[in-house]
Motif scaffolding. Structure first.
Motif, PDB file in Angstrom:
ATOM      1  N   GLN A  72       0.839  -1.198   0.000  1.00  0.00           N
ATOM      2  CA  GLN A  72       0.000   0.000   0.000  1.00  0.00           C
ATOM      3  C   GLN A  72       0.881   1.256   0.000  1.00  0.00           C
ATOM      4  N   ARG A  75       2.309   1.717  -3.514  1.00  0.00           N
ATOM      5  CA  ARG A  75       1.336   2.311  -4.441  1.00  0.00           C
ATOM      6  C   ARG A  75       1.174   3.801  -4.184  1.00  0.00           C
ATOM      7  N   GLN A  78       4.229   5.791  -5.478  1.00  0.00           N
ATOM      8  CA  GLN A  78       4.437   5.750  -6.919  1.00  0.00           C
ATOM      9  C   GLN A  78       3.453   6.628  -7.671  1.00  0.00           C
ATOM     10  N   GLN A  79       2.474   7.191  -6.966  1.00  0.00           N
ATOM     11  CA  GLN A  79       1.530   8.079  -7.619  1.00  0.00           C
ATOM     12  C   GLN A  79       2.233   9.382  -7.984  1.00  0.00           C
TER      13      GLN A  79
END
Length: 91
Positions: A72, A75, A78-79
């Protein structure tokens, strides 16, 4: 017995972190850390013959939970980050 458990857990964590040639992502680091902490927690909760089983189950559950938390975070980081407009930078 507790000293041996803590020592083996620390050695396992150091070996896991040192064995990776490439930098670990958060998912891998969370999985390794969760496995060690889950194993220690399971060992503390188990009694008698069930101590080994509790340690194994704690290691597996800790690994899965730690890996999910790390994934989590991977993710999230990496945005793409949107920069504030020039006129709204606060100075």
């Amino acid at each position: 017995m507790k000293t041996i458990t803590y020592s083996l857990s620390a050695i396992a964590l150091v070996a896991t972190l040192a064995a990776c040639a490439a930098p670990m992502n958060n998912s891998q680091l969370g999985s390794a850390t969760g496995a060690v902490l889950g194993g220690v927690a399971g060992n503390q909760m188990g009694q008698g013959q069930g101590k080994t089983a509790a340690t194994i189950v704690g290691t597996m559950v800790g690994s899965v939970v730690g890996g999910q938390v790390g994934a989590q975070q991977d993710r999230y980081y990496q945005q793409p980050q949107v920069a504030a407009p020039y006129y709204n930078r606060g100075y």
